[in-house]
Design a protein around this motif. Structure first.
Motif, PDB file in Angstrom:
ATOM      1  N   ILE A   1      15.123  42.659-131.436  1.00 26.90           N
ATOM      2  CA  ILE A   1      13.762  42.731-130.894  1.00 26.90           C
ATOM      3  C   ILE A   1      13.379  41.555-129.998  1.00 26.90           C
ATOM      4  CG2 ILE A   1      12.789  44.279-132.658  1.00 26.90           C
ATOM      5  CD1 ILE A   1      11.680  41.731-134.016  1.00 26.90           C
TER       6      ILE A   1
ATOM      7  N   VAL B   1      11.848  49.314-130.392  1.00 28.77           N
ATOM      8  CA  VAL B   1      12.368  50.121-131.503  1.00 28.77           C
ATOM      9  C   VAL B   1      12.049  51.592-131.257  1.00 28.77           C
ATOM     10  CG1 VAL B   1      12.207  50.515-133.997  1.00 28.77           C
ATOM     11  CG2 VAL B   1      12.060  48.180-133.089  1.00 28.77           C
TER      12      VAL B   1
ATOM     13  N   THR C   1       6.206  46.815-123.004  1.00 32.81           N
ATOM     14  CA  THR C   1       7.257  46.545-122.015  1.00 32.81           C
ATOM     15  C   THR C   1       8.557  46.091-122.678  1.00 32.81           C
ATOM     16  OG1 THR C   1       6.555  44.254-121.879  1.00 32.81           O
ATOM     17  CG2 THR C   1       5.572  45.775-120.286  1.00 32.81           C
ATOM     18  N   GLY C   2       8.478  45.644-123.921  1.00 32.97           N
ATOM     19  CA  GLY C   2       9.671  45.095-124.590  1.00 32.97           C
ATOM     20  C   GLY C   2       9.960  43.667-124.144  1.00 32.97           C
TER      21      GLY C   2
ATOM     22  N   GLY D   1       7.425  41.033-124.595  1.00 34.32           N
ATOM     23  CA  GLY D   1       6.567  40.081-125.315  1.00 34.32           C
ATOM     24  C   GLY D   1       7.344  39.117-126.203  1.00 34.32           C
ATOM     25  N   LEU D   2       8.222  39.652-127.053  1.00 30.28           N
ATOM     26  CA  LEU D   2       8.947  38.784-127.985  1.00 30.28           C
ATOM     27  C   LEU D   2      10.013  37.942-127.277  1.00 30.28           C
ATOM     28  CD1 LEU D   2       9.338  40.996-131.195  1.00 30.28           C
ATOM     29  CD2 LEU D   2       7.806  39.065-130.829  1.00 30.28           C
ATOM     30  N   ALA D   3      10.550  38.453-126.151  1.00 30.24           N
ATOM     31  CA  ALA D   3      11.516  37.652-125.376  1.00 30.24           C
ATOM     32  C   ALA D   3      10.789  36.424-124.818  1.00 30.24           C
ATOM     33  CB  ALA D   3      12.112  38.491-124.252  1.00 30.24           C
TER      34      ALA D   3
ATOM     35  N   PHE E   1       6.388  37.254-138.984  1.00 33.72           N
ATOM     36  CA  PHE E   1       7.060  36.348-138.052  1.00 33.72           C
ATOM     37  C   PHE E   1       6.752  34.914-138.491  1.00 33.72           C
ATOM     38  CE2 PHE E   1       6.841  40.176-135.481  1.00 33.72           C
ATOM     39  CZ  PHE E   1       8.073  40.171-134.858  1.00 33.72           C
TER      40      PHE E   1
ATOM     41  N   ILE F   1       9.885  47.125-139.264  1.00 37.10           N
ATOM     42  CA  ILE F   1      10.993  47.266-138.306  1.00 37.10           C
ATOM     43  C   ILE F   1      12.270  47.566-139.098  1.00 37.10           C
ATOM     44  CG2 ILE F   1      12.320  46.063-136.493  1.00 37.10           C
ATOM     45  CD1 ILE F   1       9.834  44.207-136.186  1.00 37.10           C
TER      46      ILE F   1
ATOM     47  N   LYS G   1      -1.117  46.281-132.913  1.00 36.72           N
ATOM     48  CA  LYS G   1      -0.557  47.461-132.240  1.00 36.72           C
ATOM     49  C   LYS G   1       0.362  48.278-133.153  1.00 36.72           C
ATOM     50  CE  LYS G   1       2.153  46.861-128.444  1.00 36.72           C
ATOM     51  NZ  LYS G   1       2.589  46.393-127.131  1.00 36.72           N
ATOM     52  N   TYR G   2       1.199  47.583-133.920  1.00 38.55           N
ATOM     53  CA  TYR G   2       2.210  48.277-134.725  1.00 38.55           C
ATOM     54  C   TYR G   2       1.785  48.428-136.187  1.00 38.55           C
ATOM     55  CZ  TYR G   2       4.925  47.645-130.537  1.00 38.55           C
ATOM     56  OH  TYR G   2       5.340  47.691-129.227  1.00 38.55           O
TER      57      TYR G   2
ATOM     58  N   THR H   1       5.521  43.401-141.478  1.00 38.42           N
ATOM     59  CA  THR H   1       6.398  42.472-140.753  1.00 38.42           C
ATOM     60  C   THR H   1       5.807  41.072-140.822  1.00 38.42           C
ATOM     61  OG1 THR H   1       6.934  44.264-139.248  1.00 38.42           O
ATOM     62  CG2 THR H   1       7.422  42.056-138.462  1.00 38.42           C
TER      63      THR H   1
ATOM     64  N   TYR I   1      13.868  45.332-125.168  1.00 37.11           N
ATOM     65  CA  TYR I   1      14.243  46.095-126.361  1.00 37.11           C
ATOM     66  C   TYR I   1      12.989  46.591-127.079  1.00 37.11           C
ATOM     67  CZ  TYR I   1      16.742  47.849-130.309  1.00 37.11           C
ATOM     68  OH  TYR I   1      17.260  48.709-131.251  1.00 37.11           O
TER      69      TYR I   1
ATOM     70  N   ASP J   1       1.812  41.181-141.013  1.00 41.74           N
ATOM     71  CA  ASP J   1       0.977  42.384-141.023  1.00 41.74           C
ATOM     72  C   ASP J   1       1.457  43.353-142.096  1.00 41.74           C
ATOM     73  OD1 ASP J   1       2.917  44.388-139.917  1.00 41.74           O
ATOM     74  OD2 ASP J   1       2.839  43.091-138.149  1.00 41.74           O
TER      75      ASP J   1
ATOM     76  N   ASN K   1       0.838  42.399-131.327  1.00 49.14           N
ATOM     77  CA  ASN K   1       1.841  43.284-131.937  1.00 49.14           C
ATOM     78  C   ASN K   1       1.437  43.686-133.353  1.00 49.14           C
ATOM     79  OD1 ASN K   1       3.484  43.356-129.740  1.00 49.14           O
ATOM     80  ND2 ASN K   1       5.040  41.971-130.531  1.00 49.14           N
TER      81      ASN K   1
HETATM   82  P1  ADP Z   1       6.441  45.529-126.709  1.00 44.90           P
HETATM   83  O1  ADP Z   1       5.422  45.390-127.805  1.00 44.90           O
HETATM   84  O2  ADP Z   1       5.867  45.369-125.337  1.00 44.90           O
HETATM   85  O3  ADP Z   1       7.285  46.754-126.864  1.00 44.90           O
HETATM   86  P2  ADP Z   1       7.752  43.151-127.796  1.00 44.90           P
HETATM   87  O4  ADP Z   1       8.872  42.366-127.170  1.00 44.90           O
HETATM   88  O5  ADP Z   1       6.500  42.435-128.108  1.00 44.90           O
HETATM   89  O6  ADP Z   1       7.522  44.355-126.801  1.00 44.90           O
HETATM   90  O7  ADP Z   1       8.319  43.795-129.126  1.00 44.90           O
HETATM   91  C1  ADP Z   1       9.586  44.436-129.114  1.00 44.90           C
HETATM   92  C2  ADP Z   1       9.606  45.550-130.143  1.00 44.90           C
HETATM   93  O8  ADP Z   1       9.587  44.997-131.476  1.00 44.90           O
HETATM   94  C3  ADP Z   1       8.391  46.475-130.096  1.00 44.90           C
HETATM   95  O9  ADP Z   1       8.592  47.513-129.157  1.00 44.90           O
HETATM   96  C4  ADP Z   1       8.306  46.986-131.522  1.00 44.90           C
HETATM   97  O10 ADP Z   1       9.192  48.080-131.661  1.00 44.90           O
HETATM   98  C5  ADP Z   1       8.855  45.833-132.344  1.00 44.90           C
HETATM   99  N1  ADP Z   1       7.754  45.013-132.955  1.00 44.90           N
HETATM  100  C6  ADP Z   1       7.291  43.834-132.495  1.00 44.90           C
HETATM  101  N2  ADP Z   1       6.343  43.354-133.309  1.00 44.90           N
HETATM  102  C7  ADP Z   1       6.200  44.241-134.327  1.00 44.90           C
HETATM  103  C8  ADP Z   1       5.388  44.311-135.509  1.00 44.90           C
HETATM  104  N3  ADP Z   1       4.495  43.352-135.822  1.00 44.90           N
HETATM  105  N4  ADP Z   1       5.544  45.399-136.331  1.00 44.90           N
HETATM  106  C9  ADP Z   1       6.450  46.364-136.032  1.00 44.90           C
HETATM  107  N5  ADP Z   1       7.251  46.361-134.945  1.00 44.90           N
HETATM  108  C10 ADP Z   1       7.122  45.313-134.098  1.00 44.90           C
END
Ligand code: ADP
Length: 261
Positions: A204, A211, A222-223, A225-227, A252, A196, A166-167, A250, A209, A191, A163
């Motif tokens: 999230i 954003v 898929t929304g 990963g964090l779940a 974590f 967010i 990716k973000y 962000t 879910y 990062d 993430n």
């Molecule tokens: P996915 O990446 O498959 O959409 P996740 O459950 O991992 O699903 O993350 C949920 C949402 O949280 C993401 O769609 C993104 O909008 C936001 N997010 C997660 N990690 C980050 C991050 N490091 N920086 C910005 N947004 C993030």
């Protein structure tokens, strides 16, 4: 049964007893089990046709079924991408239902997080470099081991680092650190990415879910990963929190008690 206790106070606000409420949650537990059995069954049933389709697409793309035109290849490659996304979704759903059902709770061993983090850094560096990003890893000496499923811990770290890459826009940086804080193993993944919005921060970790933001709208996910990360951390009696600001990045933070067996 779920048990809830609260103090019973008299007129002068003194404790004069305890109220204990026992709640029969057999039906809830049964329902949870049925839900998770259903997801497992459906996921398995969907996974085999997906794999068979992927194999057949590969046979055509490898040229083993005769010549294809560039246009046909382009369509088949797009179909393969969509299939891989679907496969990823099913895998994540299956993982989540397995973790939530507690079926894998016993598959624990003493895990060396420092080792896992070093491997994760090596694995993700080529992806980060594609976006001119750097991964900085700081690990305190003598990090305690924790009792966990190593595959799950890999999944937690991998999801957070993926993430972070990716973000983030090109040229950002990722800081990963691990140490000890108040009797817990602490892991942080930060990062300098898109960040967010505040109103999304508490959502999230919910399933599916994502954003809805102009910077991240086109990024595939898929929304789930964090779940998955949250349910793994919950199953280890730990906690995960997030700090973020749009345009600033962000962070974590995970805390895992290492004396829980
Ligand atoms: P996915 O990446 O498959 O959409 P996740 O459950 O991992 O699903 O993350 C949920 C949402 O949280 C993401 O769609 C993104 O909008 C936001 N997010 C997660 N990690 C980050 C991050 N490091 N920086 C910005 N947004 C993030």
């Amino acid at each position: 049964f779920s048990v809830r206790c609260s103090p019973f106070r008299g007129r002068t606000d003194h404790n004069i007893g305890t109220i204990t409420v026992l709640h029969d949650i057999t039906a809830v537990k049964k329902m949870d089990q049925m839900k998770s059995d259903f997801v497992s069954m459906v996921s398995h049933e969907i996974r085999s046709p997906i794999n068979s389709l992927l194999m057949q697409l590969k046979i055509i793309l490898d040229g083993l079924a005769g010549e294809t035109t560039p246009k046909q290849r382009e369509i088949l490659e797009r179909a393969t991408d969509k299939m891989l996304n679907l496969n990823n979704l099913v895998t994540e759903l299956l993982d989540l239902s397995r973790i939530e059902s507690g079926l894998v709770a016993h598959e624990k061993e003493l895990v060396d997080i420092a080792g896992l983090l070093s491997e994760q850094k090596i694995f993700h560096t080529p992806y980060a470099q594609k976006k001119q990003m750097e991964i900085e890893l700081t690990i305190e000496n003598n990090l305690p081991k924790i009792l966990a499923n190593p595959r799950h811990m890999d999944e937690v770290l991998s999801n957070l680092i993926t993430n972070a890459i990716k973000y983030s826009p090109e040229g950002g940086s990722i800081r990963i650190s691990a140490g000890v804080k108040s009797e817990c193993l602490s892991i942080e993944v930060a990062d300098s990415g898109f960040g967010i919005p505040e109103e999304d921060l508490d959502k999230i970790f919910s399933r599916f879910y994502r954003v809805k933001d102009s910077n991240t709208r086109t990024i595939h996910g898929t929304g789930l990963g964090l779940a998955i990360v949250k349910s793994i951390i919950d199953s280890l009696h730990g906690s995960i929190t997030v700090k973020s600001a749009p345009g600033e990045g962000t962070e974590f933070s995970i805390l895992l008690p290492y004396n829980v067996h």
